[in-house]
Design a protein around this motif. Structure first.
Motif, PDB file in Angstrom:
ATOM      1  N   ASP A 195       0.838  -1.008  -0.160  1.00  0.00           N
ATOM      2  CA  ASP A 195      -0.108  -0.021  -0.013  1.00  0.00           C
ATOM      3  C   ASP A 195       1.024   1.244   0.042  1.00  0.00           C
ATOM      4  OD1 ASP A 195      -2.057   1.556  -0.017  1.00  0.00           O
ATOM      5  OD2 ASP A 195      -2.961   0.876   2.104  1.00  0.00           O
ATOM      6  N   ASN A 196       0.184   2.212  -0.515  1.00  0.00           N
ATOM      7  CA  ASN A 196       0.992   3.807  -0.520  1.00  0.00           C
ATOM      8  C   ASN A 196       0.616   4.380   0.947  1.00  0.00           C
ATOM      9  OD1 ASN A 196       0.816   3.313  -3.666  1.00  0.00           O
ATOM     10  ND2 ASN A 196       2.572   4.037  -3.078  1.00  0.00           N
ATOM     11  N   VAL A 197       1.261   4.657   1.663  1.00  0.00           N
ATOM     12  CA  VAL A 197       0.831   5.198   2.965  1.00  0.00           C
ATOM     13  C   VAL A 197       1.976   6.207   3.576  1.00  0.00           C
ATOM     14  CG1 VAL A 197      -0.567   3.450   3.676  1.00  0.00           C
ATOM     15  CG2 VAL A 197       1.616   3.592   4.581  1.00  0.00           C
ATOM     16  N   GLY A 198       1.433   7.211   4.224  1.00  0.00           N
ATOM     17  CA  GLY A 198       2.266   8.138   4.979  1.00  0.00           C
ATOM     18  C   GLY A 198       3.424   8.825   4.320  1.00  0.00           C
ATOM     19  N   GLU A 199       4.219   9.169   5.152  1.00  0.00           N
ATOM     20  CA  GLU A 199       5.431  10.178   4.839  1.00  0.00           C
ATOM     21  C   GLU A 199       6.566   9.851   5.699  1.00  0.00           C
ATOM     22  OE1 GLU A 199       4.089  14.115   4.437  1.00  0.00           O
ATOM     23  OE2 GLU A 199       6.289  14.819   5.245  1.00  0.00           O
ATOM     24  N   VAL A 200       7.731   9.769   5.225  1.00  0.00           N
ATOM     25  CA  VAL A 200       8.965   9.397   6.145  1.00  0.00           C
ATOM     26  C   VAL A 200       9.986  10.634   5.874  1.00  0.00           C
ATOM     27  CG1 VAL A 200      10.897   8.172   6.205  1.00  0.00           C
ATOM     28  CG2 VAL A 200       8.609   6.981   6.393  1.00  0.00           C
ATOM     29  N   ASN A 201      10.661  10.997   7.174  1.00  0.00           N
ATOM     30  CA  ASN A 201      11.526  12.182   6.858  1.00  0.00           C
ATOM     31  C   ASN A 201      12.815  11.611   7.121  1.00  0.00           C
ATOM     32  OD1 ASN A 201      12.941  14.699   8.123  1.00  0.00           O
ATOM     33  ND2 ASN A 201      11.851  15.197   6.460  1.00  0.00           N
ATOM     34  N   ASN A 202      13.878  12.093   6.407  1.00  0.00           N
ATOM     35  CA  ASN A 202      15.363  11.824   6.874  1.00  0.00           C
ATOM     36  C   ASN A 202      15.970  13.081   6.786  1.00  0.00           C
ATOM     37  OD1 ASN A 202      16.157   8.943   7.063  1.00  0.00           O
ATOM     38  ND2 ASN A 202      14.743   8.869   5.282  1.00  0.00           N
ATOM     39  N   LYS A 203      16.564  13.629   7.713  1.00  0.00           N
ATOM     40  CA  LYS A 203      17.400  14.807   8.020  1.00  0.00           C
ATOM     41  C   LYS A 203      18.786  14.402   8.325  1.00  0.00           C
ATOM     42  CE  LYS A 203      14.083  18.352   9.562  1.00  0.00           C
ATOM     43  NZ  LYS A 203      13.090  17.502   9.915  1.00  0.00           N
ATOM     44  N   GLY A 204      19.753  14.882   7.624  1.00  0.00           N
ATOM     45  CA  GLY A 204      20.995  14.656   8.256  1.00  0.00           C
ATOM     46  C   GLY A 204      22.334  15.698   7.734  1.00  0.00           C
ATOM     47  N   ILE A 205      23.160  15.355   8.443  1.00  0.00           N
ATOM     48  CA  ILE A 205      24.353  16.205   8.094  1.00  0.00           C
ATOM     49  C   ILE A 205      25.708  15.312   7.715  1.00  0.00           C
ATOM     50  CG2 ILE A 205      24.864  16.480  10.565  1.00  0.00           C
ATOM     51  CD1 ILE A 205      25.902  19.194   9.780  1.00  0.00           C
ATOM     52  N   GLU A 206      26.316  15.564   6.768  1.00  0.00           N
ATOM     53  CA  GLU A 206      27.618  15.011   6.758  1.00  0.00           C
ATOM     54  C   GLU A 206      28.482  15.799   6.399  1.00  0.00           C
ATOM     55  OE1 GLU A 206      24.923  12.117   3.548  1.00  0.00           O
ATOM     56  OE2 GLU A 206      26.343  13.445   2.730  1.00  0.00           O
ATOM     57  N   PHE A 207      29.905  15.411   7.129  1.00  0.00           N
ATOM     58  CA  PHE A 207      31.030  16.116   7.026  1.00  0.00           C
ATOM     59  C   PHE A 207      32.247  15.187   6.569  1.00  0.00           C
ATOM     60  CE2 PHE A 207      34.469  17.817   9.684  1.00  0.00           C
ATOM     61  CZ  PHE A 207      34.615  18.933   9.146  1.00  0.00           C
ATOM     62  N   ALA A 208      32.879  15.806   5.656  1.00  0.00           N
ATOM     63  CA  ALA A 208      34.360  15.009   5.407  1.00  0.00           C
ATOM     64  C   ALA A 208      35.329  15.889   5.277  1.00  0.00           C
ATOM     65  CB  ALA A 208      34.137  14.415   3.888  1.00  0.00           C
ATOM     66  N   LEU A 209      36.459  15.362   5.905  1.00  0.00           N
ATOM     67  CA  LEU A 209      37.700  16.494   6.089  1.00  0.00           C
ATOM     68  C   LEU A 209      38.748  15.538   5.447  1.00  0.00           C
ATOM     69  CD1 LEU A 209      38.668  19.228   7.078  1.00  0.00           C
ATOM     70  CD2 LEU A 209      39.169  17.953   9.270  1.00  0.00           C
ATOM     71  N   ASN A 210      39.552  16.136   4.636  1.00  0.00           N
ATOM     72  CA  ASN A 210      40.911  15.556   4.362  1.00  0.00           C
ATOM     73  C   ASN A 210      42.099  16.604   4.580  1.00  0.00           C
ATOM     74  OD1 ASN A 210      39.807  13.208   2.780  1.00  0.00           O
ATOM     75  ND2 ASN A 210      38.842  14.720   1.921  1.00  0.00           N
ATOM     76  N   THR A 211      43.018  15.909   5.278  1.00  0.00           N
ATOM     77  CA  THR A 211      44.042  16.813   5.664  1.00  0.00           C
ATOM     78  C   THR A 211      45.542  16.156   5.389  1.00  0.00           C
ATOM     79  OG1 THR A 211      44.115  16.151   7.541  1.00  0.00           O
ATOM     80  CG2 THR A 211      42.850  17.788   7.899  1.00  0.00           C
ATOM     81  N   VAL A 212      46.470  17.112   5.022  1.00  0.00           N
ATOM     82  CA  VAL A 212      47.746  16.790   4.725  1.00  0.00           C
ATOM     83  C   VAL A 212      48.291  17.111   5.966  1.00  0.00           C
ATOM     84  CG1 VAL A 212      49.770  16.565   3.449  1.00  0.00           C
ATOM     85  CG2 VAL A 212      47.763  16.664   2.283  1.00  0.00           C
ATOM     86  N   ASN A 213      48.655  16.290   7.035  1.00  0.00           N
ATOM     87  CA  ASN A 213      49.246  16.619   8.193  1.00  0.00           C
ATOM     88  C   ASN A 213      50.789  17.084   8.110  1.00  0.00           C
ATOM     89  OD1 ASN A 213      46.547  16.225   9.051  1.00  0.00           O
ATOM     90  ND2 ASN A 213      47.265  14.161   9.559  1.00  0.00           N
ATOM     91  N   ILE A 214      51.316  16.137   7.406  1.00  0.00           N
ATOM     92  CA  ILE A 214      52.847  16.305   7.327  1.00  0.00           C
ATOM     93  C   ILE A 214      53.405  16.071   6.156  1.00  0.00           C
ATOM     94  CG2 ILE A 214      55.195  15.551   8.258  1.00  0.00           C
ATOM     95  CD1 ILE A 214      54.016  14.954  10.973  1.00  0.00           C
ATOM     96  N   GLN A 215      54.065  16.869   5.590  1.00  0.00           N
ATOM     97  CA  GLN A 215      54.283  16.829   3.977  1.00  0.00           C
ATOM     98  C   GLN A 215      55.958  17.117   4.133  1.00  0.00           C
ATOM     99  OE1 GLN A 215      52.649  16.023   1.356  1.00  0.00           O
ATOM    100  NE2 GLN A 215      54.194  16.166  -0.359  1.00  0.00           N
ATOM    101  N   GLN A 216      56.746  16.055   4.514  1.00  0.00           N
ATOM    102  CA  GLN A 216      58.334  16.374   4.586  1.00  0.00           C
ATOM    103  C   GLN A 216      58.737  15.311   3.310  1.00  0.00           C
ATOM    104  OE1 GLN A 216      59.968  18.194   6.266  1.00  0.00           O
ATOM    105  NE2 GLN A 216      58.325  18.951   7.592  1.00  0.00           N
ATOM    106  N   PRO A 217      59.868  15.718   2.646  1.00  0.00           N
ATOM    107  CA  PRO A 217      60.571  14.844   1.593  1.00  0.00           C
ATOM    108  C   PRO A 217      60.560  13.403   2.086  1.00  0.00           C
ATOM    109  CG  PRO A 217      61.966  16.819   1.767  1.00  0.00           C
ATOM    110  CD  PRO A 217      60.831  16.744   3.080  1.00  0.00           C
ATOM    111  N   LYS A 218      60.816  12.993   3.386  1.00  0.00           N
ATOM    112  CA  LYS A 218      60.927  11.534   3.716  1.00  0.00           C
ATOM    113  C   LYS A 218      59.588  11.174   4.395  1.00  0.00           C
ATOM    114  CE  LYS A 218      64.129   9.072   3.467  1.00  0.00           C
ATOM    115  NZ  LYS A 218      65.241   8.261   4.137  1.00  0.00           N
ATOM    116  N   PHE A 219      59.010  12.052   4.918  1.00  0.00           N
ATOM    117  CA  PHE A 219      57.713  11.540   5.925  1.00  0.00           C
ATOM    118  C   PHE A 219      56.653  12.224   5.301  1.00  0.00           C
ATOM    119  CE2 PHE A 219      55.353  11.839   9.923  1.00  0.00           C
ATOM    120  CZ  PHE A 219      54.944  10.546   9.765  1.00  0.00           C
TER     121      PHE A 219
END
Lengths: 1109, 542
Positions: A832-856
């Motif tokens: 049957d087709n009934v009702g209503e559903v809600n999805n609320k949300g938040i997404e967070f993505a973080l990319n970091t280059v913490n250390i960028q040395q020639p060897k490490f």
């Protein structure tokens, strides 16, 4: 910017003189050939130079400072200590050099902007054979917008030879093998490897890493630079993932994306459960749509060889997915397979081997606690059993084994085994002027931790793209996969229940039916496993055949037709052999043969047009159809007197039965989409899709799904552009609609099944027809999801920190639900087709280059996703009390999560002396809260509430780190899912006085007054469940790899990749979940007596090798 | 360009709506089967399959019709006696199982047959042919509603085919439910065939028998008597007074022959068999959806294999490969006859044929060769615990024993391949006796009871002794393990009274409340009925 000069020192050092010489000669020959173009800069550039007592090096340096010239020389060979006085005005470089080098044995050669200083006379000699192998290469490195990129490191692969681009992004390398590969790298940018392939000029466009803002992403019916994408799209670079984790799988890779939940069991061949941005649907599938190389793929992800995948793009918001309207409400997974990248064929070998063990087993009673529990039970039951005599507690055969010291933990000692995994994958790819190809094959074997739980898989793929002429391209992406899951597993339900003191095999080695003779309720968990031969195979042949035509007369107009057939065979055969220890004939054979055939046919017209520099349009029109059919035959035979042909000859069975089933589903789709970009920074997308599906009622076949999306690259605005720290700031907003028709065909009708009855004694079976329990609904219509999304993409500090934040709000209306209806209708439920559903949300993505040395180097990736799911409407306020009514029968509650648990609220255990024990309980029984506060616990719903929700977590987090040190790299990934519960009812005591095993989870006794576990005489009068949190934090992957290419070895430098990886999966899980694994809790945990879902999660140690050349 | 033209041709040539039509390809719908004689026949076979599902859909549900009564108690574990407050609630699964079986499995099929037989009237040669089909449907509809009214009291009456889901059912009065059943049975008694080749299908006598019971429930005693008399006087049936059937050459008596494998159907010479649930091993459809034969040994026979002789060695073994140990099957003692059923009702005449050694097992001999007591008789002094005599060794009716069910699942011990009576002539006499008694014709009531007692060579009853309790005693003697006792007791309004008086389980006796006279309406049915309140029976949680 300070120019960096590469001294020749080291480059040629240590090589035999003759070789060194020949290399230089070779370079000079090329310089000569290129003289026309090369000399132009040196002749037009005029320099001013003055100074006293300058060394030659200082002179060169000053020239470099005011020009684009670079000098190249070898200090070991040349004496540049000569001091000169100079005074030049508006002179060419040749003039200056001729002057300062006069009288020395040193001369120079100009190659465009590169000036090589060398000894006189080194240009002579017969070096013709070297010409083809020794080259100089130059070019310009730019960013995606064509702006020069200074400071990019270019290294000849397998050597330490290299250079850095100048302020104009130019570079020039000499004296390198013709077959070499150049590696271009720059902080925050994606490293590129480019084979020279005989070219002299290689211009390179660098793209940003991780954020992938300049990557081309698949957006459905086309691709687009991510920069101009308006919707919420996340991508996984599978090339990178594969190199980090040689034995990765698709589902797990997806799980690293914010907003994508992957819940898997770790079992062989199980593709797991993927959910994007919460559950929309109550009754239909919530699985995302898979689009494989541009065409809808409805098979299993397990059929796709992960090594063939180049990238995976996830379309999350409705505006992105709306173009796939009908099935896209659950998100779209766009998989793009590998293509040829160079004219030199690349041969790639990837292989891994691993062993696995159970991360955790369910804790069963031990040798002593099994007996102690029996003693405690008889005491509590007060049934006069003399508990001091073991014979009263154990069955005779149990007692015998007890005395002999025989004890089995059926989980650990009977049903389990050492798991192992191995994979081998081989591919060849490349391109020629007209043809781009990939051919791959793979084999994998995954033996699970439970006997018989295994999969062997073979896959083959051919991707072929041929340019017939200037205006027409034809091609195919095709694969075949064959998965062999033969073998049945022992029953974990029975393994849970079998007495640990039982006899599982006769002395002749054949399997017993009852481990304890007098305990007929306990079937030997190994019985079916030992007596059954099983063959289960799935074969999938998928192809997309396409032709693309550039319409000759109208620039920018092209047409593409896709036809994608997909044929899937599944067969499951089993045969139970005669148990020699029983008198009756127990032989039985089954064959289930399933053929599924699908096709998708699409016609796509694309028109691209730019007006001036400011307006870019692209318009896409699509019309397509799709078809699905299932053809199934189920055969059964029993009473075989001759059983040596097993399931292959049913005519040997004196009783036979055959059932067949056929179903089909058809769809029609059309689409229009307009993308508009203004000034390369304001983007607009408009799309509308119309879908028709045969599964709906006569008047509800079609539905329309429109969408709109806007985005703005704020960082292109001058006022932000001048903030140096900000590399990217992009703001997106979208709104759109999607549909869902993921239900089986014929749900609009009430259907009947067939059965049999035997009248009289010794008669034959007569056919009977009985209704199914699902009531048809002729007015069934589309389920529609309306979703809005606001997102920000950002990159700061030279793109060392980048990420995105998305907020969404999805409302699904006319949900297609399998709705429980009053039995008085004659059916249990209806769609049957009934009702209503809600999805609320938040997404967070973080990319970091913490250390960028020639060897490490250390980089991290963190994702966080929160999704709040709730039911908004159901059937309205039927009882007229002003509050919209819940549907307790279906377990749906307004304002609550779709997967809610409605039950009594646990409130400890009734203790002796308590004065408020209701008539149905006693001390040691579970105390629940009297929520209605009427002084009694009712068995209707008045004392119940929503006590939790499960199936999907509220929060999903991942955190992964990559450390590179020299040739080593270490990858550590963790994930966590929080905010979900599930029932686990094995805590209830059952079959206490019998020879049946049980969980060791404690129990109440009058002496040990537990307030969390009931007594052994607890009967659960309220039928209440036990809920446990499924929250966990898992150390998911640790991988340590060694890159042999970086070694200074001519052997390894011949490879374009040579990597060994040691990894461990599922190392440790922090959780309070009582069962084997919180992620794989199964739905069967509502049982009191055992469950077939008690599979442990494997902890896998593997070694992988990745080689290509 | 050729492609474009091809596409355009493709788009315009096809009828889009036609492409999206769906017709179920391998499942029949009600309309597509109930349009031919063969279709009706298959549908009725399906209905009879569902009829047997009351018993054959699960291993234990059917026993709820027997235990927690005067005759039997339920001993799952000795320590856990039957607490009505705990076990009889709106979430008790047996209430849901019965409700759903009646409303989902049975009633809609009967309504569909009745509806489509009239709608497709042209397929029938004459009214008699059509009415015979409708009669069978109406018999089973009445059968089901009678059970609903007997167990639950008031219940929704649904007599139409379903077109779209309804959520606003309410309960009709018990009288209305019985009234529908009566109407159906009057029709069925007129149009059902007297006998059938397909043993297991409904016959005229079945309708007459059930009509008798329904009329008693409605207080229409004259009609009840008439209906029963029509059956008894039809000349088609009589009580078996001589040996017959498969085992007649072996020691036994006419009563024991009635319950021997192969002797349940009329074709065996059994003239008191009216309606029988069929069981067959090794044949598709030979058993119901649970798939494991006749489970009555498991239910009624004691859990002998648990017994330890005084030395602590197993006294009784069940091992089909050891000759002699399999005659008893393997009981699990779920339905333990009470002292009332085992002793009190026989005290009057211990030599009643129904209490003979062929019909009741009261003596036990150790059969384990390992035991020092091998082949000696078990004595009550060997019992050490309460459980030993409550669950492990107690006398039981030999009606439940029989050859073991093999089939594909022969390894599941504790099942036989015997059929099971649904209606047997002896009960018709007892129903008529009840009608006479209620109609103040005590003499005739006594006469009917004495037909039964005479066949059993028991002392005849005096007219003065006959009352409803006596009829219940006689039913206990004659129909032990056959009659779903709780339905009889609820029908007669005797459940609470007789549980308090005879139930062996003290907890049961103490905890039963007056409101337990009816079963609770299942909470799932109440919860799903969102458009109206489906009232719960008084006393149970709202």
């Amino acid at each position: 910017m300070k120019k960096k000069r590469i001294h020749g020192d080291g480059l040629l050092h240590g090589l035999p003189k003759i070789y060194r010489t020949m290399k230089l000669i070779c370079m000079f020959m090329f310089v000569a050939l290129l003289q026309v173009s090369a000399s132009s800069y040196s002749q037009t550039t005029k320099l001013n130079l003055s100074g006293r007592n300058l060394s030659l090096e200082e002179v060169f340096s000053r020239i470099e400072e005011q020009s684009e010239f670079s000098f190249f020389y070898n200090l070991k060979q040349l004496d540049l200590s000569r001091r000169v006085d100079v005074e030049f005005k508006n002179k060419s470089v040749e003039k200056i050099l001729n002057r300062v080098l006069a009288g020395t044995n040193i001369t120079y050669t100009v190659d465009n902007r590169l000036i090589v200083i060398h000894k006189k006379g080194e240009t002579t000699g017969d070096v013709g054979w070297l010409q083809a192998q020794q080259k100089s290469v130059s070019g310009k490195v730019t960013d995606i917008n064509g702006l020069p990129l200074p400071g990019v490191t270019i290294v000849v692969k397998g050597t330490t030879q290299g250079i850095i681009t100048d302020t104009e992004g130019n570079y020039s390398l000499m004296d390198i093998p013709a077959g070499a590969t150049l590696i271009f790298s720059f902080v925050g940018m994606k490293q590129q490897e480019i084979p020279i392939e005989g070219r002299n000029i290689i211009n390179v466009q660098m793209r940003e890493e991780s954020v992938g803002i300049e990557e081309v992403v698949a957006i459905g019916y086309g691709t687009r630079s991510k920069r101009f994408v308006t919707g919420s799209v996340s991508s996984v670079d599978m090339e990178e993932t594969k190199s980090i984790l040689p034995n990765t799988n698709v589902g797990q890779s997806l799980g690293q994306i914010a907003g994508v939940q992957f819940v898997g069991s770790g079992r062989p061949g199980q593709s797991g459960d993927i959910l994007i941005r919460g559950q929309n649907s109550l009754g239909t599938s919530s699985s995302p749509l898979i689009v494989l190389d541009g065409i809808i793929f409805e098979g299993s992800l397990s059929d796709i060889n992960v090594q063939d995948i180049k990238t995976i793009d996830i379309l999350k918001d409705a505006a992105s997915t709306a173009i796939y309207g009908s099935r896209a409400a659950n998100g779209v997974i766009m998989i793009t397979s590998v293509k040829g990248t160079s004219t030199k064929p690349v041969i790639r070998l990837n292989s891994s081997y691993g062993v696995s063990e159970a991360a955790k087993w369910l804790k069963l009673q031990s040798r002593d606690s099994y007996i102690q529990r029996r003693i405690d039970y008889h005491k509590q039951a007060d049934d006069q059993v003399d508990v001091t005599n073991l014979a009263n507690l154990l069955q005779p055969d149990e007692l015998e084994n007890y005395n002999k010291g025989v004890f089995n933990d059926p989980f650990k000692d009977l049903v389990s085994r050492q798991g192992c995994l191995r994979t081998v994958d081989l591919s060849i790819s490349g391109r020629t002027e007209r043809v781009n190809y990939l051919v791959s094959g793979s084999f994998s074997e995954d033996k699970g931790l439970i006997k018989g739980d295994q999969e062997k898989r073979i896959t083959f793929r051919i991707n072929l793209d041929t340019k017939i002429n200037d205006w027409m391209t034809i091609g195919t992406t095709s694969f075949f996969s064959s998965r062999d899951q033969s073998g049945i597993t022992p029953s974990l339900y029975d393994a849970y229940r079998n007495s640990p003191f039982g006899n599982f095999y006769y002395s002749d080695g054949s399997v017993k039916f009852n481990p304890v003779d007098n305990e007929a309720a306990s079937y030997n968990c190994m019985y079916d496993y030992e007596l059954t031969d099983n063959e289960e195979k799935t074969q999938n042949l998928f192809s997309n055949l396409y032709a693309e035509i550039k319409i000759p007369f109208i620039k920018g107009l092209s047409f593409r037709m896709n036809y994608s057939p997909n044929l899937e065979w599944h067969n499951d055969y089993s045969f139970m052999r005669q148990d020699q220890h029983i008198t009756g004939n127990n032989t039985q054979a089954n064959k289930n043969i399933e053929k599924q055939f699908r096709w998708v046919w699409e016609n796509i017209l694309t028109y691209k047009k730019s007006i001036g520099n400011e307006h870019d349009f692209d318009l896409t029109l699509m019309y397509g159809r799709n078809h699905y059919e299932l053809d199934q035959t189920l055969a059964e035979a029993s009473l075989f007197d001759i059983d040596n042909l097993g399931y292959n000859n049913f005519s040997l069975g004196s009783q036979q039965q055959t059932n067949t089933y056929y179903a089909e589903k058809n769809g029609i789709s059309s689409l229009a989409r307009l993308n508009y970009v203004y000034k390369k920074k304001y983007m607009l997308s408009l799309a509308v899709r119309r879908d028709g599906s045969s599964v709906f009622g006569a008047n509800n076949k079609f539905a329309n799904f429109p969408s709109v999306a806007l985005s703005w690259i704020a960082s292109e605005e001058p006022f932000i552009k001048k903030i140096e720290a900000v590399n990217l700031l992009k703001i997106r907003a979208s709104y759109g609609a999607n549909g869902n028709d993921a239900i089986s065909p014929y749900q609009t009708k009430s259907l009947n099944a067939t059965t049999h009855y035997v009248f009289g004694d010794g008669g034959a079976a007569t056919i009977g027809v009985i209704p199914e329990t699902v009531m048809g609904n002729e007015s069934l219509k589309w389920e529609s999801t309306y979703a809005s999304n606001i997102g920000i993409d950002f990159a700061i500090l030279n793109s060392r920190i980048s990420g995105s934040i998305d907020v969404y709000n999805k409302t699904t209306k006319d949900l297609i639900v399998m709705r429980t209806i009053p039995p008085t209708n004659g059916y249990e439920n209806t769609y049957d087709n009934v009702g209503e559903v809600n999805n609320k949300g938040i997404e967070f993505a973080l990319n970091t280059v913490n250390i960028q040395q020639p060897k490490f180097q250390w980089s991290s990736s963190f994702t966080f996703a929160y999704n709040k799911n709730k039911i908004v409407h159901l059937f309205g306020d039927i009882d007229g009390d002003g509050i919209e009514d819940d549907d307790i029968g279906n377990g749906w509650f307004i304002g609550e999560n779709i997967n809610s648990y409605f039950d009594y609220e646990f409130d400890g255990i009734y203790q002796e002396g308590d004065t408020d024990i209701p008539s149905h309980s006693e001390p040691g029984y579970v105390r629940v809260k009297d929520l209605s506060e009427d002084g009694d616990i009712q068995t209707d719903n008045s004392d119940k509430k929503v006590v939790g929700h499960g199936k999907h977590p509220d929060f999903a987090l991942t955190f992964s780190n990559t450390f590179n040190y020299g040739n080593f790299s270490l990858y550590v990934a963790m994930n966590s899912m929080l905010g979900w519960e599930a029932p686990f009812n094995l805590v209830n005591p059952s079959d206490k006085g019998r020879a049946l095993n049980t969980i060791d989870a404690g129990y109440w006794t009058p002496e040990n007054k537990s307030n969390s576990r009931p007594s052994l005489t607890y009967t659960n009068p309220l039928e209440t469940n036990w809920y446990f949190s499924r929250d966990f934090l898992r150390i998911k992957d640790i991988a340590l790899s060694y890159d042999f290419r970086k070694m200074e070895s001519t052997f390894f430098s011949a490879f374009s990749s040579f990597r060994l990886t040691l990894s461990v999966k599922n190392l440790y899980t922090f959780t309070n979940w009582i069962g084997p694994d919180p992620e794989n809790c199964g739905d069967g945990a509502t049982s009191n007596q055992g469950s077939d879902d008690l599979f442990p999660m494997p902890r896998i140690y593997s070694l992988g090798i990745n080689v290509s050349f | 360009m050729a492609f474009v033209l091809l596409v355009m041709a493709g788009i315009t040539a096809c009828d889009e709506d036609g492409l999206l039509e769906q017709e179920s390809k391998s499942n029949l719908t009600d309309a597509s089967i109930l349009n031919s004689k063969a279709g009706f026949d298959s549908y009725i076979v399906g209905l009879i399959y569902q009829f047997r599902e009351e018993w054959q859909a699960s291993d234990k549900t059917y026993w709820t019709q027997f235990y927690n009564t005067d005759m039997y108690c339920s001993i799952e574990n000795v320590s856990q006696r039957f607490n009505w407050a705990q076990k009889y609630t709106s979430v008790s699964d047996f209430a849901e199982t019965y409700w759903n079986w009646a409303y989902i499995n049975m009633i809609p099929m009967t309504n569909n047959i009745i509806h489509y037989a009239e709608k497709n009237a042209s397929i029938w040669e004459d009214d008699a042919e059509k009415n015979a089909v409708i009669a069978e449907a109406r018999f089973f509809r009445a059968w089901t509603y009678n059970i609903l009214a007997n167990l639950f009291g008031d219940a929704p009456v649904v007599a139409e085919i379903a077109t779209e889901p309804r959520f606003d059912y309410t309960r009709d009065s018990r009288e209305q439910v019985y009234a529908l059943a009566k109407e159906d049975l009057e029709f069925a008694a007129q149009w059902l065939p007297e006998t059938t080749e397909q043993e297991g299908r409904a016959v005229k006598a079945a309708a007459q028998h059930l009509l008798t019971e329904v009329c008693i429930s409605l207080g229409d005693y004259d009609e009840a008597i008439t209906s029963a008399s029509n059956l008894i006087n039809s000349g088609l049936y009589h009580l078996m007074t001589t040996r017959f059937g498969n085992y007649s050459d072996q020691p036994g008596d006419p009563f024991s022959d009635l319950f021997k494998d192969g002797n349940f159907n009329r074709s065996s010479g059994n003239m008191e068999s009216i309606l029988v649930w069929q069981i067959e091993e090794y044949t598709e459809g030979g058993v119901g959806s649970y798939g494991r034969g006749n489970n009555f040994v498991r239910g009624w026979a004691p859990f002998l294999t648990k017994f330890k002789d005084p030395d602590g060695v197993s006294g009784f073994i069940y091992d089909p490969s050891v000759a002699g140990t399999d005659t008893m099957g393997r009981g699990a003692g779920f339905v333990r006859p009470s002292n009332y059923a085992l002793y009190e009702i026989w005290e009057n005449d211990w030599n009643d044929m129904r209490n003979s050694g062929y019909n009741m097992r009261r003596k036990f001999y150790y059969n384990n060769p390992e035991s020092a007591y091998y082949k000696t008789q078990w004595d009550v002094s060997h019992a050490k615990t309460e459980e030993d005599t409550l669950k492990i060794v107690y006398p039981y009716s030999l009606k439940v024993e029989g050859p073991l069910f093999q089939g594909g699942s022969g390894r599941y011990k504790g099942r036989t391949k015997k059929d099971l009576y649904v209606i047997r002539l002896a009960e018709t006499y007892l129903l008529r006796a009840e009608a006479y008694l209620r109609n103040n014709q005590k003499d005739k009531a006594a006469a009917d009871i004495n037909v039964i007692r005479a066949r059993a060579n028991a002392n005849l009853v005096a007219e003065s002794e006959v009352d409803l309790d006596y009829i219940l005693d006689e039913r206990a003697r004659e129909l032990m393990t056959e009659e779903p006792r709780i339905r009889t007791l609820i029908r007669m309004g005797k459940l609470v009274e007789r549980v308090r008086r005879y139930d062996m389980d003290p907890t049961s006796r103490e905890t039963i409340q007056d409101y337990n006279q009816f079963w609770p309406i299942p909470q799932t049915a109440i919860d799903a009925n969102t458009g109206a309140v489906l009232e719960q029976n008084p006393g149970y949680s709202k």
